[in-house]
Scaffold this active site. Structure first.
Site, mmCIF file in Angstrom:
data_model
loop_
_atom_site.group_PDB
_atom_site.id
_atom_site.type_symbol
_atom_site.label_atom_id
_atom_site.label_comp_id
_atom_site.label_asym_id
_atom_site.label_seq_id
_atom_site.Cartn_x
_atom_site.Cartn_y
_atom_site.Cartn_z
ATOM 1 N N ASN A 222 0.905 -1.161 0.000
ATOM 2 C CA ASN A 222 0.000 0.000 0.000
ATOM 3 C C ASN A 222 0.936 1.201 0.000
ATOM 4 O O ASN A 222 1.328 1.713 1.038
ATOM 5 C CB ASN A 222 -0.901 -0.015 1.237
ATOM 6 N N GLU A 303 -7.986 -3.098 -2.965
ATOM 7 C CA GLU A 303 -8.189 -2.442 -1.671
ATOM 8 C C GLU A 303 -7.915 -0.943 -1.738
ATOM 9 O O GLU A 303 -7.209 -0.388 -0.907
ATOM 10 C CB GLU A 303 -7.324 -3.104 -0.596
ATOM 11 N N ASP A 376 -6.813 -15.197 1.571
ATOM 12 C CA ASP A 376 -5.883 -14.268 2.223
ATOM 13 C C ASP A 376 -5.135 -14.891 3.395
ATOM 14 O O ASP A 376 -5.481 -14.646 4.542
ATOM 15 C CB ASP A 376 -6.656 -13.031 2.705
ATOM 16 N N GLU A 404 -0.482 -12.507 10.530
ATOM 17 C CA GLU A 404 -1.715 -11.713 10.577
ATOM 18 C C GLU A 404 -2.916 -12.541 11.023
ATOM 19 O O GLU A 404 -3.713 -12.105 11.846
ATOM 20 C CB GLU A 404 -1.980 -11.101 9.191
ATOM 21 N N HIS A 532 -11.345 -17.098 7.512
ATOM 22 C CA HIS A 532 -11.606 -15.666 7.617
ATOM 23 C C HIS A 532 -12.705 -15.332 8.622
ATOM 24 O O HIS A 532 -13.603 -14.527 8.346
ATOM 25 C CB HIS A 532 -11.960 -15.081 6.245
ATOM 26 N N TRP A 554 -16.046 -8.542 3.336
ATOM 27 C CA TRP A 554 -15.179 -8.198 4.462
ATOM 28 C C TRP A 554 -15.667 -8.874 5.736
ATOM 29 O O TRP A 554 -15.005 -8.823 6.763
ATOM 30 C CB TRP A 554 -15.154 -6.680 4.678
HETATM 31 C C1 BDP Z 1 -4.315 -8.424 3.668
HETATM 32 C C2 BDP Z 1 -3.998 -7.451 4.748
HETATM 33 C C3 BDP Z 1 -3.820 -6.054 4.249
HETATM 34 C C4 BDP Z 1 -2.872 -6.041 3.073
HETATM 35 C C5 BDP Z 1 -3.379 -6.982 2.013
HETATM 36 C C6 BDP Z 1 -2.437 -7.153 0.828
HETATM 37 O O1 BDP Z 1 -5.025 -7.487 5.703
HETATM 38 O O2 BDP Z 1 -3.340 -5.278 5.312
HETATM 39 O O3 BDP Z 1 -2.722 -4.762 2.559
HETATM 40 O O4 BDP Z 1 -3.522 -8.260 2.553
HETATM 41 O O5 BDP Z 1 -1.858 -8.226 0.722
HETATM 42 O O6 BDP Z 1 -3.993 -9.687 4.176
HETATM 43 O O7 BDP Z 1 -2.270 -6.260 0.025
#
Ligand code: BDP
Length: 713
Positions: A222, A303, A376, A404, A532, A554
């Site tokens: 990001n 995102e 994820d 995470e 999730h 989400w």
């Molecule tokens: C998710 C995370 C987020 C990341 C995103 C990503 O929650 O913070 O920016 O992946 O991989 O797992 O870009």
């Protein structure tokens, strides 16, 4: 001074000198404990002969000296005299005249060989490679042999990395907040750079080189366009200069809208000539300061990040524009496939739907980086269907080392078994046996460029990773990027020996704890294919009930779909048909809820609470069994660790002990919260043989964690 005061002081000093905080990672180089082994090593290592003075050979020599001084507990000189026990290091071209005998050289440019040879009647060890970096890797391997008490007397080792790009991705922001970071703030002290070089940067580079990491992105996907400005490029140059001798290249995360943000452009359209020129010029500027700059890593149209789709262009258009900008410098572009959209009926399918049609359209210096699973980084995911489907595009495997969704930095979970599970999965690409590993290492589709990225768990905590055992995941990731075929067990074994001790009783128990830890975590968090269901935003703790976020994809309820009829996400043809994205052989494994591997059952099927399981229990009782058994295992782990106190220093022993206590509490929290919630649908009792939850569902739902780490910017 009274006698006993003196005695206490002596004890205090001894204890203090033994205490370790974990900073030294697996490069502790403590004196070899076994006297017989120490005696043979002392004979085999008498001096170091280096055949060049390049920076990489200089750091190799330094590392050997530090290592030998510690391990053998005596200084080892650098000299030019060949004697019994000389350790001769250098590029193959420079040592061959010295040793005058054939030596096997490694297969590729970064590989090494370590051989015992007789030179002028003296028994020596030669560590060499085609290039300096191979020599450095060989030196680290040699030190690893000593640290793990292996024989070093008749060596004929050759090793070459299987993957070209062995990368760490830091999700570090310029304000030093680490996205999904649980080990303090970012290592990079941007404010003090470029003039102040923290010793940590050097130790970080050493640790990475010791496991073969050869590239790092130091900023978040990001991305912030500021990192492309001159002042930050100067800071990056300072880091690149530190990393260079260790064979580590800097990559940058590129914010797609940077021309607009930095230079007031009206557009960032990748087909606009001015935009293309902007990126070319910017890239030239980067290379003028960092001549070995690796290239760009991009998260686009995901995102909220800007990307080519903002201009009705494709991911390929975007990637190719940057690929053109770096091409003349042999740079590469790594384009992430982590995309999802609320317009899709199933987030699982989005990456495949967007990227598969682009296969063949990317320039040859573009790689697409795909997360190991389709959603994820969950405790267990089936492999992403893009592996096996993109036949003309090299794919980089993206693993998340930072935990995470795996208990963050308070849970001991050894991730190598998770990595290996993905590697070993069959894709049946091209209608024949082809594992994910074979896709990644280029074998399946003959890719030249190959790579793997790990989202790091590193921060500025004194032990780097928050949890001491988080170091094992950094280590295992690097070792596997070097050699995908290494076993989780072998990696755990060598990590424990280097990090703690070669004492076999300690190794046996600790290895066992590590090897079972991931399965245990899956079972106390998300058994049977649940996924999730973590807390909103911060992803800390359980929140399967959560359904208030703006977008359905989400919310945890989207993923488990529990109702009075049953639980699970129907991804067969009567549901979203995500299974069709796999080859028919893979789909066939999961298609039928009666034969589907139960570890993935709720990933692919919505099944009744009474669904018969292989154990003879119904689904609900199996769920209870898994949650309860995992908590029992966790309690057992705590007991086992308590018995290891005598083998290691107090500081690290207590650190792990306290965190295991937290982990046990959190495992119980997960179990109780999830079972109480799912019970509102199953309407079946938690079998009375189990200790019943001591809190209500309302209590668990009321918990809030506004300052949970790793969240937000
Ligand atoms: C998710 C995370 C987020 C990341 C995103 C990503 O929650 O913070 O920016 O992946 O991989 O797992 O870009």
């Amino acid at each position: 001074m009274k006698k006993w005061t003196l005695f206490l002081i002596v004890i205090a000093i001894t204890i203090h000198s033994q205490a370790e905080n974990g900073y030294d990672l697996w490069l502790r180089y403590k004196k070899v404990e076994n006297p017989t082994i120490l005696a043979t090593y002392t004979k085999s290592v008498t001096n170091i002969i280096a055949t060049s003075t390049s920076e990489t050979i200089r750091v190799s020599t330094k590392e050997l000296k530090t290592g030998f001084n510690g391990l053998l507990n005596k200084p080892i000189a650098v000299s030019t005299i060949i004697q019994n026990g000389s350790i001769i290091i250098g590029q193959f071209s420079s040592i061959s005249s010295l040793i005058k005998q054939p030596i096997n050289i490694p297969a590729n440019d970064e590989g090494y060989s370590i051989s015992t040879v007789v030179v002028n009647g003296k028994s020596c060890t030669v560590i060499t490679g085609k290039n300096d970096i191979g020599v450095l890797y060989g030196c680290f391997q040699f030190l690893r042999l000593l640290q793990t008490n292996q024989s070093i007397s008749a060596l004929h080792i050759q090793s070459s990395p299987k993957l070209k790009l062995r990368l760490l991705n830091h999700w570090d922001n310029l304000n030093r907040h680490v996205e999904r970071g649980y080990a303090g703030i970012a290592l990079w002290d941007w404010h003090k750079l470029p003039d102040y070089i923290d010793q940590r940067y050097i130790d970080y580079a050493r640790a990475n080189a010791s496991i073969g990491i050869n590239g790092v992105t130091v900023t978040n996907v990001n991305a912030n366009a500021q990192v492309l400005t001159k002042p930050y490029l100067e800071k990056l140059k300072a880091l690149a200069d530190v990393f260079r001798p260790y064979g580590i290249k800097i990559f940058l995360t590129a914010r797609f809208s940077a021309p607009m943000e930095l230079d007031k452009f009206k557009t960032a359209d990748p087909l606009n000539e001015d935009v293309r020129t902007w990126w070319k010029n910017k890239t030239e500027e980067v290379y003028s300061m960092i001549p070995d700059f690796g290239g760009y890593l991009v998260k686009a149209n995901s995102e909220g990040q800007p990307g080519p789709q903002n201009y009705n262009r494709t991911h390929a258009d975007g990637a190719n524009m940057l690929a053109d900008a770096v091409a003349s410098h042999h740079g590469i572009v790594i384009w992430r496939a982590f995309v999802y959209s609320q317009d899709s009926d199933d987030r699982f399918k989005q990456a495949y739907d967007e990227f598969k049609p682009l296969d063949g359209q990317f320039k040859n210096n573009v790689l697409v980086q795909v997360k190991n699973g389709p959603i994820d980084f969950q405790p267990r995911e089936p492999f992403s269907p893009l592996f096996g489907a993109m036949k003309k595009t090299p794919l980089v495997m993206e693993f998340q080392i930072t935990q995470e969704y795996l208990g963050q930095a308070t849970h001991l979970v050894y991730e190598a078994p998770l990595f290996k599970e993905t590697f070993n999965a069959e894709t049946y690409a091209n209608g024949k046996s082809n594992t994910v590993a074979q896709v990644i290492d280029g074998e399946a589709f003959n890719n030249e460029l190959t790579g793997m990225s790990g989202v790091t768990n590193i921060g500025n905590d004194i032990n780097w990773t928050g949890h001491l055992f988080g170091q094992a995941n950094w280590y295992a990731y690097g070792r596997l990027a070097w050699d995908l075929d290494l076993s989780s067990e072998q990696i755990a074994d060598e990590w424990i020996r280097q990090t703690f001790t070669n004492e076999s009783a300690f190794i046996k128990i600790t290895k066992n704890i590590m090897m079972n830890s991931r399965e245990m975590l899956v079972n106390y968090m998300t058994p049977l294919g649940l996924h999730h269901i973590m807390g909103n935003g911060h992803h800390y703790g359980p929140a399967p009930w959560s359904n208030t976020l703006a977008r359905p994809d989400w919310n945890p309820v989207y993923y488990h779909k529990a109702d009075n009829n049953g639980v699970g996400f129907n991804r067969t043809s009567t549901g979203t048909n995500a299974l069709a994205q796999y080859s028919k052989e893979v789909a066939a494994q999961y298609l039928d809820s009666n034969t589907c591997d139960e570890n993935y059952l709720l990933w692919f099927h919505h099944v009744s609470w009474n669904h018969p399981m292989k154990s003879g229990r119904n689904l609900w009782n199996e769920m209870c069994y898994r949650y309860y058994t995992a908590v029992d295992q966790m309690k057992e782990v705590e007991k086992q660790w308590a018995g290891l106190e005598k083998y290691i220093d107090q500081e690290r022993f207590q650190h792990v002990k306290m965190l295991l206590g937290t982990q046990r509490k959190e495992a119980i929290w997960w179990r109780n919260a999830c079972l109480l919630y799912f019970q509102t649908f199953s309407k079946q009792p938690i079998p009375s043989t189990y200790e019943q939850p001591d809190r209500t569902l309302e209590y668990y739902k009321s918990l809030r964690f506004p300052f949970a780490p790793g969240n937000g910017g």
